[in-house]
Design a protein around this motif. Structure first.
Motif, mmCIF file in Angstrom:
data_model
loop_
_atom_site.group_PDB
_atom_site.id
_atom_site.type_symbol
_atom_site.label_atom_id
_atom_site.label_comp_id
_atom_site.label_asym_id
_atom_site.label_seq_id
_atom_site.Cartn_x
_atom_site.Cartn_y
_atom_site.Cartn_z
ATOM 1 N N ASN A 3 1.080 -1.097 0.005
ATOM 2 C CA ASN A 3 0.057 -0.058 0.106
ATOM 3 C C ASN A 3 0.809 1.296 0.082
ATOM 4 O OD1 ASN A 3 -2.749 -1.277 0.241
ATOM 5 N ND2 ASN A 3 -1.631 -1.872 2.529
ATOM 6 N N THR A 4 0.577 2.335 -0.809
ATOM 7 C CA THR A 4 1.232 3.328 -0.806
ATOM 8 C C THR A 4 0.518 4.575 -0.650
ATOM 9 O OG1 THR A 4 1.188 3.448 -3.096
ATOM 10 C CG2 THR A 4 3.100 2.359 -2.291
ATOM 11 N N LEU A 5 -0.550 4.561 0.143
ATOM 12 C CA LEU A 5 -1.399 5.766 0.470
ATOM 13 C C LEU A 5 -0.620 6.647 1.339
ATOM 14 C CD1 LEU A 5 -4.549 3.778 1.517
ATOM 15 C CD2 LEU A 5 -4.400 5.327 -0.564
ATOM 16 N N ARG A 10 -3.675 6.367 5.140
ATOM 17 C CA ARG A 10 -3.383 5.025 5.635
ATOM 18 C C ARG A 10 -3.878 4.265 6.912
ATOM 19 N NH1 ARG A 10 2.537 2.562 4.047
ATOM 20 N NH2 ARG A 10 2.173 4.005 2.654
ATOM 21 N N TRP A 57 -7.079 -5.251 3.327
ATOM 22 C CA TRP A 57 -6.041 -5.019 4.459
ATOM 23 C C TRP A 57 -5.728 -6.272 5.108
ATOM 24 C CZ3 TRP A 57 -3.852 -0.487 4.183
ATOM 25 C CH2 TRP A 57 -4.388 0.666 3.803
ATOM 26 N N ASP A 213 2.789 11.224 -2.495
ATOM 27 C CA ASP A 213 2.852 10.406 -1.357
ATOM 28 C C ASP A 213 3.440 11.166 -0.173
ATOM 29 O OD1 ASP A 213 1.584 8.203 -2.205
ATOM 30 O OD2 ASP A 213 3.493 6.627 -2.224
ATOM 31 N N TRP A 238 3.144 3.153 9.802
ATOM 32 C CA TRP A 238 2.232 2.472 10.635
ATOM 33 C C TRP A 238 2.423 2.916 12.080
ATOM 34 C CZ3 TRP A 238 -2.166 0.898 8.352
ATOM 35 C CH2 TRP A 238 -2.257 0.765 7.148
ATOM 36 N N ASP A 252 6.024 -2.620 5.687
ATOM 37 C CA ASP A 252 6.223 -1.371 5.091
ATOM 38 C C ASP A 252 7.519 -0.609 5.395
ATOM 39 O OD1 ASP A 252 4.289 -2.124 3.403
ATOM 40 O OD2 ASP A 252 2.755 -0.968 4.511
#
Length: 405
Positions: A3-5, A10, A57, A213, A238, A252
């Motif tokens: 995921n690259t939100l 995110r 997810w 991003d 995160w 990530d």
């Protein structure tokens, strides 16, 4: 799934999805049966289901059937009767102790997060026969949680306990700030794993080719008390608030550092700071390189040239198994290139994301020892210990050379 939100989106998107899953009770059973029929929810026995959906997810996670509903498992420790979590922001599960303004007081977080316990070592005892003499197993110890008296794992003679308070103090020294505001802290797997998370002031921005991003980095320390893994520190987008987000934080991570539970572990702050690149210059350089990759167009043929450098084709006459493995890897990477380039454009940045995703989560593995049969745990351990860092670094350098054409 990579995921690259943007970071703010995110965490918010994950929380929104989770709450929606808990709130949408209507037609839950029909939805479950439809997902099972479609193969995106796979029964694994005892009312538990594994998610098989790369677009979710929860891909790879195990859910539990409760009162007719299949709900995600938060994985937090509840052995003391309360949920072991402190957070500055409410989690998707709305559990634990939330202090909106946060706190810099370690004792407050230890108490609110349910991780104020200490862990000690005790000898491993055994009996050869029933009611026979009790003997001591040499050089082996059980780690015991003091508040519940629960045995957490078996470790060797050189293993040193890294206490929960030590994690906080290590992070304070790492960022050279003893007034840091803690983002989250808690325990998983009955206290076998403990995490602490803080937010960094720098923001990594990759703003090229319409990607925009913006990643707010967190530092998360993840420690095990059962001897299953190193003590880890990762710089990640995160905020950890459950078992899922712990996995995402590791998956990530921009950078990671680990240390074995030995006598001098807590004295290696300088080494950790260098490895993690905890400086504004590091984040500026990281963003500049990623922006350069994002501005560099790449064709599928050029992508395969990079793959050829990383994984040369088998020589003529190579065993069929070797050729098949090479073909499968090429096809998997081609699919990952398509998925990433559809979203990020046909760029060197998309190529790097595809290669990273493959090395961390798609390439075949053969777990051994205590990880035998536990593929997800083996993959997470490989990521934590940086098993594929060399090939990812080579890919990054190779792609950067293509930006200077």
């Amino acid at each position: 799934m990579t995921n690259t939100l943007p970071a703010a989106d995110r965490n918010a998107a994950f929380t929104a999805e989770r709450r929606g899953q808990l709130d949408a009770a209507a037609d839950r059973r029909a939805d479950i049966e439809a997902r099972i029929a479609a193969g995106t929810l796979v029964p694994v026995g005892n009312g538990r289901y594994q998610v098989n959906d790369p677009n979710s997810w929860d891909n790879g996670e195990v859910w539990t059937l409760t009162d007719g509903e299949v709900l995600p498992e938060h994985g937090l420790d509840t052995t003391t009767g309360t949920v072991a979590l402190y957070s500055r922001v409410p989690g998707w599960h709305e559990l634990g102790t939330v202090i909106p303004e946060g706190t810099s007081d370690i004792d407050t977080v230890l108490d609110a997060g349910g991780i104020g316990f200490e862990v000690i070592r005790r000898p491993v005892l055994y009996q050869n026969i029933l009611a026979g003499p009790v003997r001591v197993l040499p050089d082996q110890f059980v780690t015991v949680r003091q508040d519940t008296e629960a045995g957490l794992g078996v470790v060797g003679a050189r293993y040193e306990v890294f206490q929960n308070r030590d994690i906080f103090e290590f992070l304070q020294d790492l960022v050279a700030d003893h007034e840091v505001i803690w983002e989250s802290a808690g325990a998983l797997r009955d206290g076998r794993r403990v995490f602490v998370c803080l937010r960094l002031p720098e923001t990594v921005t990759i703003d090229a080719a319409g990607i925009s991003d913006q990643i707010v980095p967190y530092i998360a320390a993840i420690n095990s008390h059962d001897g299953s893994s190193l003590a880890q520190v990762v710089v990640t987008p995160w905020r950890i608030e459950c078992g899922n987000t712990e996995r995402f934080a590791v998956r990530d991570a921009f950078t990671r550092w680990g240390v074995r539970h030995t006598r001098n572990a807590r004295d290696r702050v300088a080494e950790a700071r260098r490895t993690l690149g905890l400086s504004v210059k590091y984040f500026d350089a990281f963003a500049a390189e990623e922006e350069t990759l994002a501005r560099t167009e790449l064709t599928i043929a050029e992508f395969h040239q990079v793959l050829q450098q990383l994984w040369p084709a088998p020589e003529e006459g190579a065993p069929k198994r070797t050729v098949t493995h090479h073909t499968n890897r090429r096809d998997t990477l081609a699919a990952l290139w398509t998925a990433n380039s559809d979203r990020l454009g046909c760029t060197a940045y998309a190529a790097e994301r595809a290669i990273t995703e493959y090395t961390d989560w798609k390439q075949p593995i053969r777990p051994t020892g205590s990880l035998r049969g536990r593929d997800l745990a083996a993959r997470a351990t490989a990521v934590l210990e940086g098993s594929n860092d060399d090939i990812k670094s080579r890919a990054h350098r190779q792609l950067l050379t293509m930006t200077r054409r």
